[in-house]
Scaffold this motif. Sequence first.
Motif, PDB file in Angstrom:
ATOM      1  N   VAL A 136       1.004  -1.181   0.128  1.00 49.90           N
ATOM      2  CA  VAL A 136       0.028  -0.093  -0.053  1.00 49.90           C
ATOM      3  C   VAL A 136       0.984   1.221  -0.002  1.00 49.90           C
ATOM      4  N   LYS A 137       2.159   1.212   0.518  1.00 48.52           N
ATOM      5  CA  LYS A 137       2.944   2.307   0.804  1.00 48.52           C
ATOM      6  C   LYS A 137       3.523   2.686  -0.668  1.00 48.52           C
ATOM      7  N   THR A 138       3.799   1.425  -1.386  1.00 46.92           N
ATOM      8  CA  THR A 138       4.330   1.639  -2.615  1.00 46.92           C
ATOM      9  C   THR A 138       3.346   2.484  -3.681  1.00 46.92           C
ATOM     10  N   VAL A 139       2.161   1.853  -3.282  1.00 51.75           N
ATOM     11  CA  VAL A 139       1.036   2.269  -4.213  1.00 51.75           C
ATOM     12  C   VAL A 139       0.892   3.952  -3.968  1.00 51.75           C
ATOM     13  N   ILE A 140       0.726   4.371  -2.745  1.00 51.68           N
ATOM     14  CA  ILE A 140       0.740   5.858  -2.372  1.00 51.68           C
ATOM     15  C   ILE A 140       1.841   6.419  -2.955  1.00 51.68           C
ATOM     16  N   SER A 187      11.916   6.127  -8.951  1.00 48.62           N
ATOM     17  CA  SER A 187      10.458   5.443  -8.912  1.00 48.62           C
ATOM     18  C   SER A 187      10.371   4.029  -9.109  1.00 48.62           C
ATOM     19  N   PHE A 188      11.539   3.619 -10.107  1.00 44.74           N
ATOM     20  CA  PHE A 188      11.617   2.425 -10.836  1.00 44.74           C
ATOM     21  C   PHE A 188      11.643   1.298  -9.781  1.00 44.74           C
ATOM     22  N   ASP A 189      12.127   1.316  -8.669  1.00 43.78           N
ATOM     23  CA  ASP A 189      12.028   0.235  -7.501  1.00 43.78           C
ATOM     24  C   ASP A 189      10.592   0.121  -7.243  1.00 43.78           C
ATOM     25  N   ASP A 190       9.871   1.222  -6.954  1.00 49.50           N
ATOM     26  CA  ASP A 190       8.473   0.876  -6.763  1.00 49.50           C
ATOM     27  C   ASP A 190       7.522   0.529  -7.797  1.00 49.50           C
ATOM     28  N   LEU A 191       7.857   0.891  -9.096  1.00 50.93           N
ATOM     29  CA  LEU A 191       7.083   0.409 -10.145  1.00 50.93           C
ATOM     30  C   LEU A 191       7.692  -1.016 -10.472  1.00 50.93           C
ATOM     31  N   GLU A 196       5.396  -6.793  -9.932  1.00 53.98           N
ATOM     32  CA  GLU A 196       5.802  -8.143  -9.282  1.00 53.98           C
ATOM     33  C   GLU A 196       4.600  -8.512  -8.303  1.00 53.98           C
ATOM     34  N   PHE A 197       4.099  -7.450  -7.720  1.00 53.46           N
ATOM     35  CA  PHE A 197       2.867  -7.892  -6.850  1.00 53.46           C
ATOM     36  C   PHE A 197       1.572  -8.427  -7.602  1.00 53.46           C
ATOM     37  N   GLN A 309      -3.136  -0.711 -17.688  1.00 59.43           N
ATOM     38  CA  GLN A 309      -3.054   0.626 -16.963  1.00 59.43           C
ATOM     39  C   GLN A 309      -1.495   0.493 -16.332  1.00 59.43           C
ATOM     40  N   VAL A 310      -1.111  -0.406 -15.783  1.00 63.20           N
ATOM     41  CA  VAL A 310       0.225  -0.473 -15.300  1.00 63.20           C
ATOM     42  C   VAL A 310       1.386  -0.428 -16.481  1.00 63.20           C
ATOM     43  N   VAL A 311       1.029  -1.032 -17.469  1.00 63.68           N
ATOM     44  CA  VAL A 311       2.092  -1.010 -18.471  1.00 63.68           C
ATOM     45  C   VAL A 311       2.052   0.479 -18.926  1.00 63.68           C
ATOM     46  N   GLU A 312       1.026   1.272 -19.094  1.00 63.54           N
ATOM     47  CA  GLU A 312       1.109   2.711 -19.423  1.00 63.54           C
ATOM     48  C   GLU A 312       1.785   3.517 -18.472  1.00 63.54           C
ATOM     49  N   SER A 313       1.428   3.068 -17.283  1.00 69.09           N
ATOM     50  CA  SER A 313       2.347   3.912 -16.108  1.00 69.09           C
ATOM     51  C   SER A 313       4.036   3.710 -16.216  1.00 69.09           C
ATOM     52  N   VAL A 314       4.238   2.631 -16.603  1.00 70.28           N
ATOM     53  CA  VAL A 314       5.699   2.496 -16.667  1.00 70.28           C
ATOM     54  C   VAL A 314       6.217   3.316 -17.889  1.00 70.28           C
ATOM     55  N   HIS A 315       5.409   3.250 -18.875  1.00 66.68           N
ATOM     56  CA  HIS A 315       5.595   4.006 -20.353  1.00 66.68           C
ATOM     57  C   HIS A 315       5.853   5.549 -19.932  1.00 66.68           C
TER      58      HIS A 315
END
Length: 436
Positions: A136-140, A187-191, A196-197, A309-315
């Motif tokens: 949850v902290k990662t998402v925040i 931010s890439f570690d959080d991504l 992975e989750f 949506q996750v793929v686009e966030s990385v992009h």
Amino acid sequence: MSEDVNVDVEYLTRVEGHGNIKVDVEDGNIEKCEWQVVETPRFFESMVVDKPWTDLHHITSRICGICSMAHQFASLKATENALGIELSEQDELLRRLGYHGEQIQSHILHVGYLALPDLLNKQSVLPLASSHTEEVKTVIRLHRLGNELSKTIGGRDTHQQRLIPGGFSKIPSESELEQLKEKLESSFDDLDACVEFLEGLASELPDFERETEFISITADDEYAFYDGNLDSTDTGTEKIENYKEYTNEYIVPQSTAKYTKHNRESYMVGALARLNNNYEQLHPKAKEVAERFNLEPVCHNPFMNNVAQVVESVHCIEDSIKLIDELLDRGLESQPEYKNPEAELSEGRGVGVVEAPRGLLIHDYTYNSDGNCTEANCVIPTNQNHGNIQKDMEDMVPQILDKPEDEIELNLEMLVRAYDPCISCSTHYLDVEFVD
């Protein structure tokens, strides 16, 4: 197969706005299967009539508190097209950069707070704060990053006040862009942790497919969010000005929002539609994430919209770093501390199109010679997805009637949430005919 099923979801949770799911099965026969939109209509297209060209983007941003920048950009582009206002290359780069912030914050909000609880069999994100604290902290953190990107460019993280016809009233400094780049790179570690989750939960996504049409904008040289031509997986490309040939809005009894259709009875817009139409333009890291989920075009599983949506966030994070480098290499051109919009007023009509987080967003304005709006039309992403949700539901219900009623209800709720609907946005207009 269940002989009798009654699913009555009034005011579906973890979506924006009010919608109901109604399914009645008697003696194995499906008597009713409806996605009902019951949100009170709002009249933004009427609100902007007689308003000056300098005000429309601020008014229409209030259509949504999540994708306010998308509405501002579509509005600004419509005004600029109508009045012949040109945008500098620097301002266009800044707009594209700021727009990534909204995509990131909206996608992470939906996947992390609204869709994730379904995959973990929870009613909301609140229990996850205890059971999955680090996740949850990662998402925040990622959500906050998107907000900060929007704020740095637009002045605040929602209903941005720096955006004006022809550019910006105020632009960020080079040092602000440098600080932003550092945060994006960090931010890439959080991504990776987020990917992975979600990868570990991918088996919880229903295995459901229904062949449909996907519509988005597309461009040859980029993954299109801000500019491009209309593109359909069925019929190919079309100029933006001809959008009505694609959207074909119509009314259904169970909805206060209009539906749309093009080549089939319905079509889908949003992250999955964009990925299906623009896959080759994804940044390499984003494409690697898609490959981890076996997500490749053309995917017809609407539940994979969450993965898209996750793929686009990385992009978006990758492209944001690229845009900042380009701006810094160019050097920011100075402008007045507070810049006012300027235009030579004349009659005109303009169409502005962008890809909001939830999909294709269209604003269409007509101005008189005084620069006041005389007519407006807005076509909202969720507006366009309602019909596809209905058709998916009709196809899905017979396939899951062998499940317990509570599982049927959950699967249908997950289906609607997969589209990340912004229901309030979609109930933007209603024709009223008074009869004596």
